[in-house]
Write a protein that holds these residues in place. Structure first.
Motif, PDB file in Angstrom:
ATOM      1  N   VAL A  17     -12.380  45.788 -27.588  1.00  0.00           N
ATOM      2  CA  VAL A  17     -11.543  46.877 -27.068  1.00  0.00           C
ATOM      3  C   VAL A  17     -12.356  47.768 -26.144  1.00  0.00           C
ATOM      4  CG1 VAL A  17     -10.287  48.971 -27.694  1.00  0.00           C
ATOM      5  CG2 VAL A  17      -9.938  46.870 -29.007  1.00  0.00           C
ATOM      6  N   LEU A  18     -13.591  48.094 -26.534  1.00  0.00           N
ATOM      7  CA  LEU A  18     -14.436  48.932 -25.690  1.00  0.00           C
ATOM      8  C   LEU A  18     -14.742  48.252 -24.362  1.00  0.00           C
ATOM      9  CD1 LEU A  18     -16.975  50.350 -28.301  1.00  0.00           C
ATOM     10  CD2 LEU A  18     -15.193  51.610 -27.095  1.00  0.00           C
ATOM     11  N   ARG A  19     -14.994  46.949 -24.411  1.00  0.00           N
ATOM     12  CA  ARG A  19     -15.270  46.220 -23.171  1.00  0.00           C
ATOM     13  C   ARG A  19     -14.047  46.215 -22.256  1.00  0.00           C
ATOM     14  NH1 ARG A  19     -18.552  41.178 -25.945  1.00  0.00           N
ATOM     15  NH2 ARG A  19     -20.632  42.127 -25.858  1.00  0.00           N
ATOM     16  N   ARG A  20     -12.883  46.040 -22.829  1.00  0.00           N
ATOM     17  CA  ARG A  20     -11.661  46.052 -22.030  1.00  0.00           C
ATOM     18  C   ARG A  20     -11.421  47.438 -21.433  1.00  0.00           C
ATOM     19  NH1 ARG A  20      -7.494  42.526 -25.876  1.00  0.00           N
ATOM     20  NH2 ARG A  20      -8.241  40.461 -25.213  1.00  0.00           N
ATOM     21  N   ALA A  21     -11.676  48.474 -22.232  1.00  0.00           N
ATOM     22  CA  ALA A  21     -11.496  49.834 -21.732  1.00  0.00           C
ATOM     23  C   ALA A  21     -12.470  50.111 -20.591  1.00  0.00           C
ATOM     24  CB  ALA A  21     -11.702  50.839 -22.861  1.00  0.00           C
ATOM     25  N   ALA A  22     -13.711  49.664 -20.747  1.00  0.00           N
ATOM     26  CA  ALA A  22     -14.704  49.863 -19.691  1.00  0.00           C
ATOM     27  C   ALA A  22     -14.297  49.115 -18.425  1.00  0.00           C
ATOM     28  CB  ALA A  22     -16.080  49.395 -20.163  1.00  0.00           C
ATOM     29  N   ALA A  23     -13.802  47.889 -18.584  1.00  0.00           N
ATOM     30  CA  ALA A  23     -13.358  47.115 -17.424  1.00  0.00           C
ATOM     31  C   ALA A  23     -12.194  47.792 -16.729  1.00  0.00           C
ATOM     32  CB  ALA A  23     -12.970  45.699 -17.859  1.00  0.00           C
ATOM     33  N   ALA A  24     -11.258  48.339 -17.510  1.00  0.00           N
ATOM     34  CA  ALA A  24     -10.111  49.041 -16.933  1.00  0.00           C
ATOM     35  C   ALA A  24     -10.565  50.268 -16.160  1.00  0.00           C
ATOM     36  CB  ALA A  24      -9.132  49.440 -18.031  1.00  0.00           C
ATOM     37  N   LEU A  25     -11.500  51.032 -16.721  1.00  0.00           N
ATOM     38  CA  LEU A  25     -12.000  52.230 -16.043  1.00  0.00           C
ATOM     39  C   LEU A  25     -12.744  51.873 -14.763  1.00  0.00           C
ATOM     40  CD1 LEU A  25     -13.190  54.267 -19.146  1.00  0.00           C
ATOM     41  CD2 LEU A  25     -11.217  54.779 -17.688  1.00  0.00           C
ATOM     42  N   ASP A  26     -13.471  50.758 -14.782  1.00  0.00           N
ATOM     43  CA  ASP A  26     -14.149  50.298 -13.566  1.00  0.00           C
ATOM     44  C   ASP A  26     -13.135  50.007 -12.456  1.00  0.00           C
ATOM     45  OD1 ASP A  26     -16.707  50.504 -14.528  1.00  0.00           O
ATOM     46  OD2 ASP A  26     -16.931  48.376 -14.995  1.00  0.00           O
ATOM     47  N   GLU A  27     -12.038  49.336 -12.818  1.00  0.00           N
ATOM     48  CA  GLU A  27     -11.012  49.008 -11.823  1.00  0.00           C
ATOM     49  C   GLU A  27     -10.342  50.280 -11.291  1.00  0.00           C
ATOM     50  OE1 GLU A  27     -10.566  46.219 -10.483  1.00  0.00           O
ATOM     51  OE2 GLU A  27     -11.683  44.909 -11.834  1.00  0.00           O
ATOM     52  N   ILE A  28     -10.056  51.215 -12.168  1.00  0.00           N
ATOM     53  CA  ILE A  28      -9.417  52.470 -11.750  1.00  0.00           C
ATOM     54  C   ILE A  28     -10.350  53.254 -10.832  1.00  0.00           C
ATOM     55  CG2 ILE A  28      -8.486  54.680 -12.557  1.00  0.00           C
ATOM     56  CD1 ILE A  28      -7.776  53.170 -15.200  1.00  0.00           C
ATOM     57  N   GLY A  57      -3.788  54.224 -24.469  1.00  0.00           N
ATOM     58  CA  GLY A  57      -4.922  54.768 -25.215  1.00  0.00           C
ATOM     59  C   GLY A  57      -5.859  55.575 -24.336  1.00  0.00           C
ATOM     60  N   LEU A  58      -6.134  55.086 -23.131  1.00  0.00           N
ATOM     61  CA  LEU A  58      -7.014  55.800 -22.211  1.00  0.00           C
ATOM     62  C   LEU A  58      -6.405  57.138 -21.793  1.00  0.00           C
ATOM     63  CD1 LEU A  58      -8.234  52.837 -19.961  1.00  0.00           C
ATOM     64  CD2 LEU A  58      -9.594  54.109 -21.639  1.00  0.00           C
ATOM     65  N   VAL A  59      -5.093  57.144 -21.588  1.00  0.00           N
ATOM     66  CA  VAL A  59      -4.407  58.386 -21.224  1.00  0.00           C
ATOM     67  C   VAL A  59      -4.449  59.374 -22.383  1.00  0.00           C
ATOM     68  CG1 VAL A  59      -2.160  59.393 -20.651  1.00  0.00           C
ATOM     69  CG2 VAL A  59      -2.923  57.318 -19.481  1.00  0.00           C
ATOM     70  N   ILE A  72      -2.439  55.198 -11.147  1.00  0.00           N
ATOM     71  CA  ILE A  72      -3.420  55.524 -12.184  1.00  0.00           C
ATOM     72  C   ILE A  72      -4.667  56.127 -11.562  1.00  0.00           C
ATOM     73  CG2 ILE A  72      -4.691  54.622 -14.173  1.00  0.00           C
ATOM     74  CD1 ILE A  72      -2.827  52.111 -13.953  1.00  0.00           C
ATOM     75  N   VAL A  73      -5.157  57.197 -12.161  1.00  0.00           N
ATOM     76  CA  VAL A  73      -6.410  57.820 -11.739  1.00  0.00           C
ATOM     77  C   VAL A  73      -7.268  58.068 -12.973  1.00  0.00           C
ATOM     78  CG1 VAL A  73      -5.390  58.930  -9.707  1.00  0.00           C
ATOM     79  CG2 VAL A  73      -5.419  60.142 -11.907  1.00  0.00           C
ATOM     80  N   LEU A  74      -8.531  58.369 -12.744  1.00  0.00           N
ATOM     81  CA  LEU A  74      -9.399  58.739 -13.855  1.00  0.00           C
ATOM     82  C   LEU A  74      -8.965  60.086 -14.415  1.00  0.00           C
ATOM     83  CD1 LEU A  74     -12.898  57.732 -12.440  1.00  0.00           C
ATOM     84  CD2 LEU A  74     -11.477  56.450 -14.059  1.00  0.00           C
ATOM     85  N   GLY A  75      -9.060  60.255 -15.729  1.00  0.00           N
ATOM     86  CA  GLY A  75      -8.614  61.478 -16.378  1.00  0.00           C
ATOM     87  C   GLY A  75      -9.612  62.617 -16.274  1.00  0.00           C
ATOM     88  N   GLU A  76      -9.095  63.825 -16.466  1.00  0.00           N
ATOM     89  CA  GLU A  76      -9.926  65.016 -16.331  1.00  0.00           C
ATOM     90  C   GLU A  76     -11.090  65.033 -17.334  1.00  0.00           C
ATOM     91  OE1 GLU A  76      -9.882  67.332 -14.070  1.00  0.00           O
ATOM     92  OE2 GLU A  76      -8.219  66.365 -13.025  1.00  0.00           O
ATOM     93  N   ARG A  77     -10.843  64.530 -18.536  1.00  0.00           N
ATOM     94  CA  ARG A  77     -11.913  64.542 -19.532  1.00  0.00           C
ATOM     95  C   ARG A  77     -13.075  63.650 -19.093  1.00  0.00           C
ATOM     96  NH1 ARG A  77     -11.246  62.761 -25.908  1.00  0.00           N
ATOM     97  NH2 ARG A  77     -13.318  63.434 -26.614  1.00  0.00           N
ATOM     98  N   LEU A  78     -12.750  62.465 -18.578  1.00  0.00           N
ATOM     99  CA  LEU A  78     -13.793  61.546 -18.122  1.00  0.00           C
ATOM    100  C   LEU A  78     -14.487  62.101 -16.883  1.00  0.00           C
ATOM    101  CD1 LEU A  78     -15.175  58.815 -18.529  1.00  0.00           C
ATOM    102  CD2 LEU A  78     -13.453  57.796 -17.048  1.00  0.00           C
ATOM    103  N   LEU A  79     -13.720  62.692 -15.969  1.00  0.00           N
ATOM    104  CA  LEU A  79     -14.319  63.265 -14.767  1.00  0.00           C
ATOM    105  C   LEU A  79     -15.261  64.410 -15.115  1.00  0.00           C
ATOM    106  CD1 LEU A  79     -11.240  63.269 -12.365  1.00  0.00           C
ATOM    107  CD2 LEU A  79     -13.275  61.820 -12.218  1.00  0.00           C
ATOM    108  N   GLY A  80     -14.884  65.173 -16.129  1.00  0.00           N
ATOM    109  CA  GLY A  80     -15.768  66.252 -16.558  1.00  0.00           C
ATOM    110  C   GLY A  80     -17.093  65.725 -17.075  1.00  0.00           C
TER     111      GLY A  80
END
Length: 250
Positions: A17-28, A57-59, A72-80
């Motif tokens: 799940v973590l790998r998939r989430a990381a891959a999704a964030l890379d694409e975004i 889940g990411l949202v 889809i964009v990166l979220g404020e928490r991650l950008l912070g």
């Protein structure tokens, strides 16, 4: 096998799940504001329902956000978190950038590997009227930039092949040959590849937190060629800075 009372397959599922989430964030991060659910599903190669659950889940945790048009964009928490990380790296490397700028008289850029690209986070501009300048926050591709190729030299061969898969066979092999040289000589070059009339040299290594960080010196090609040895010497000196934690392969 049991780890802390939990079956090992539960642990493996969590890692997946973590790998998939990381891959999704890379694409975004690579295409911010340009992807919808269907695009993310296509890029990840996952079932649409799986991609939807992953995005939800990411949202929910603030790592991604979806606008009214479904983009889809990166979220404020991650950008912070990313901004705090970038600020720490910028502070740590500033004196090293200043030494390179003083030694070369050229623009010096600091970038960090993010989402399959090099993200520019700091810069000291050259005093020359004709100079190379890249916007802070800009993203550059890996195979045709000095900082990108320096970063690629830290990857293992399988990951390099994945990055170069989009290139034609001859171009991919040319970049591979360059990367092999970078692993020995420590300095990568961009010779009018990313921008006509601009050449650059760059180095990369690991910094705090495991970040891949690059320092590059771009200049108008004629001036770069005239002062190439001075630029390379300054970058080699920068490699001795204690700010790097490691310059070995990933």
């Amino acid at each position: 096998m049991v780890d802390g009372g939990r079956p090992s397959n539960a642990r493996d599922d969590g890692i997946q799940v973590l790998r998939r989430a990381a891959a999704a964030l890379d694409e975004i991060a690579t295409a911010p504001g340009r992807l919808r659910l269907v695009d993310l599903h296509s890029r990840l190669g996952l079932a649409k329902s799986t991609t939807r659950r992953l995005l939800v889940g990411l949202v929910e945790v603030g790592f991604a956000a979806v606008d009214d048009d479904g983009r889809i964009v990166l979220g404020e928490r991650l950008l912070g978190l990313a901004n705090a990380d970038a600020a720490h790296i910028t502070s740590a490397f500033r004196s090293t950038l200043e030494r390179v700028a003083e030694a070369t008289g050229e623009t010096v850029d600091l970038s960090v590997y993010r989402g399959g690209q090099m993200l520019f986070i700091d810069q000291i501009e050259s005093p020359h009227r004709l100079r190379a300048v890249s916007a802070i926050g800009g993203r550059f591709t890996l195979p045709d930039t000095a900082n990108g190729k320096a970063a690629l030299a830290l990857f293992d061969d399988a990951d390099v092949d994945q990055v170069l898969a989009a290139l034609d066979a001859a171009e991919a092999e040319r970049v591979r040959a360059e990367i092999r040289m970078v692993r020995t000589d420590r300095v990568a070059f961009d010779r009018d590849e990313h921008t006509d009339g601009i050449s650059a040299a760059g180095i990369a290594g690991r910094a705090a937190g495991g970040n891949i960080v690059a320092i590059s010196v771009p200049a108008p090609t004629e001036r770069f060629n005239a002062h190439r040895d001075r630029i390379v010497a300054a970058l080699h000196d920068a490699l001795a800075s204690p700010v790097w934690t490691s310059r070995s392969q990933i």
